[in-house]
Design a protein around this motif. Structure first.
Motif, short mmCIF file in Angstrom:
data_model
loop_
_atom_site.label_atom_id
_atom_site.label_comp_id
_atom_site.label_asym_id
_atom_site.label_seq_id
_atom_site.Cartn_x
_atom_site.Cartn_y
_atom_site.Cartn_z
N TYR A 63 0.80 -1.22 0.00
CA TYR A 63 0.00 0.00 0.00
C TYR A 63 0.84 1.27 0.00
CZ TYR A 63 -3.84 -3.13 0.70
OH TYR A 63 -4.75 -4.14 0.52
N CYS A 64 1.94 1.28 0.78
CA CYS A 64 2.73 2.51 0.78
C CYS A 64 4.10 2.30 0.14
CB CYS A 64 2.85 3.09 2.19
SG CYS A 64 3.66 2.02 3.36
N GLY A 65 4.43 1.06 -0.23
CA GLY A 65 5.66 0.82 -0.97
C GLY A 65 6.93 0.84 -0.13
N ILE A 66 6.78 0.95 1.18
CA ILE A 66 7.96 0.99 2.04
C ILE A 66 8.47 -0.41 2.31
CG2 ILE A 66 8.58 1.33 4.49
CD1 ILE A 66 7.02 3.97 4.30
N ASP A 67 9.80 -0.57 2.31
CA ASP A 67 10.38 -1.83 2.76
C ASP A 67 10.41 -1.80 4.27
OD1 ASP A 67 10.88 -2.99 0.27
OD2 ASP A 67 12.66 -1.77 0.01
N LYS B 3 -2.23 -0.41 7.05
CA LYS B 3 -3.03 -1.33 6.23
C LYS B 3 -2.62 -2.79 6.45
CE LYS B 3 -5.22 2.00 4.20
NZ LYS B 3 -6.56 2.29 4.70
N ASP C 11 10.63 -3.25 8.03
CA ASP C 11 11.16 -4.39 8.76
C ASP C 11 10.13 -4.84 9.80
OD1 ASP C 11 11.60 -3.36 11.38
OD2 ASP C 11 13.41 -2.35 10.69
N SER D 87 1.47 -1.73 11.00
CA SER D 87 0.87 -1.00 12.11
C SER D 87 1.61 0.28 12.46
CB SER D 87 0.78 -1.90 13.34
OG SER D 87 2.03 -2.50 13.59
N ASN D 88 2.93 0.27 12.35
CA ASN D 88 3.68 1.51 12.58
C ASN D 88 4.00 2.17 11.25
OD1 ASN D 88 3.82 1.62 15.40
ND2 ASN D 88 5.47 0.11 15.42
N GLY D 89 2.98 2.28 10.42
CA GLY D 89 3.18 2.88 9.10
C GLY D 89 1.81 3.28 8.59
N CYS D 90 1.47 2.83 7.39
CA CYS D 90 0.20 3.27 6.82
C CYS D 90 -1.00 2.59 7.46
CB CYS D 90 0.20 3.07 5.31
SG CYS D 90 0.28 1.34 4.82
N THR E 231 9.87 -4.83 12.85
CA THR E 231 9.51 -4.00 14.01
C THR E 231 8.46 -2.95 13.66
OG1 THR E 231 11.23 -2.36 13.60
CG2 THR E 231 11.84 -4.26 14.93
N GLU E 232 8.22 -2.75 12.36
CA GLU E 232 7.21 -1.79 11.96
C GLU E 232 5.87 -2.48 11.70
OE1 GLU E 232 7.52 1.08 8.57
OE2 GLU E 232 9.43 1.55 9.49
#
Lengths: 109, 183
Positions: A8-12, A64, A14, A59-62, A16-17
């Protein structure tokens, strides 16, 4: 450490996120379902050595939910895909077949 | 307790930033019109933040944006956007009081953030114009750079004390690592 690319946000992201959400593609049977169906929905889980499908939440990001296909033995990640699907996309299945010929998981292969 | 006067980047909690959370279909024409109406151009692309002199608009997720403005303008802007989005499945809410905003200033802001968040802060990987939601220590947060020496961090108000404490510790004088400082 596991690293998944959030579809959904394209972030790699890890591990812990992310938050783990258990096994993917569980089916909840509708009203009037048998006790066996309900039991399998609640309790029966795959515990494979090898190819596995899971739900994860960024959970510690977008925030989704998404699906991930990985190997429980080597921690190799085959890919991540949208949560809005009942089965892994063909592209993910092809990738797994390339690396683990003859794999199967529940009724997917 | 640590004292903020002994940090090697300047650190302050800013209470003058208004924050509006905006959930809607980001492809909606009504939303684009509303954003133009308040004085911004295009919507931010994935993970980007766009700014005018008074406003910033950040991409939070595929159906969520966060608008940053001066706190005295929040009510007017919420009203304007909500009017434009009438009839659409959407949410425009003033969350200023639910969030805390920290500003870091100095040449070493990248390494201070890198000590706390699992993010690659190399200038080739993260730069001005991007907004990153992640975690700082044990709490969810988001940050962006308004220029090379100014970082903005937002988190929930309920955990602001934890954020303040860990930023002070990460930026404590004497703990400089000296990477990315000339960027």
């Amino acid at each position: 450490m596991l690293i998944f690319q959030c579809p959904y946000c394209g972030i790699d992201a890890d591990e812990t996120e992310l938050s783990p959400g258990g096994e993917a593609h569980l089916k909840r049977f509708g009203p009037g379902a048998s006790d066996e169906d309900f039991e399998s929905y609640l309790f029966m889980r795959e515990n494979p050595k090898g190819v596995h499908f899971e739900r994860w939440r960024h959970s510690n990001g977008c925030g989704k939910w998404f699906h991930a296909a990985r190997c429980t033995m080597t921690l190799e990640v085959f890919g991540t895909y949208s949560a809005q699907t009942f089965e892994p996309p063909q592209e993910i299945k092809d990738k797994i077949s390339q690396k683990r010929p003859g794999w199967s998981w529940r009724n997917f292969s | 307790m640590f004292d903020a006067s002994t940090t090697y980047v300047s650190l302050e909690q800013d209470t003058s930033l208004g924050m509006i959370t905006l959930r809607a279909d980001l492809a909606s024409d009504k939303l684009k019109k509303a954003i133009n109406e308040i004085g911004l151009g295009d919507l931010p692309a994935q993970r980007q933040i766009v700014s005018s002199s008074e406003l910033s608009l950040g991409w939070m997720s595929p159906d969520e944006l966060m608008l940053f403005c001066a706190s005295q303008n929040v009510a007017d802007i919420v009203q304007t956007i909500a009017d434009h989005l009438a009839g659409e499945h959407s949410l425009v809410v003033d969350v200023s009081d639910a969030r805390a905003h920290f500003v870091l200033k100095g040449a070493h802001i990248r390494e201070v953030i890198a000590k706390l968040a699992p993010v690659d802060l190399d200038p080739t990987q993260f730069d001005v114009g991007e907004l990153r939601r992640t975690r700082f220590g044990q709490i969810a947060a988001a940050f962006w750079f308004s220029d090379q020496t100014t970082a903005h961090i937002i988190c929930f108000r309920s955990v602001a004390a934890y954020m303040h404490e860990q930023l002070i510790r990460a930026a404590a004088s004497g703990s400089e690592m000296g990477i990315w400082s000339e960027a």
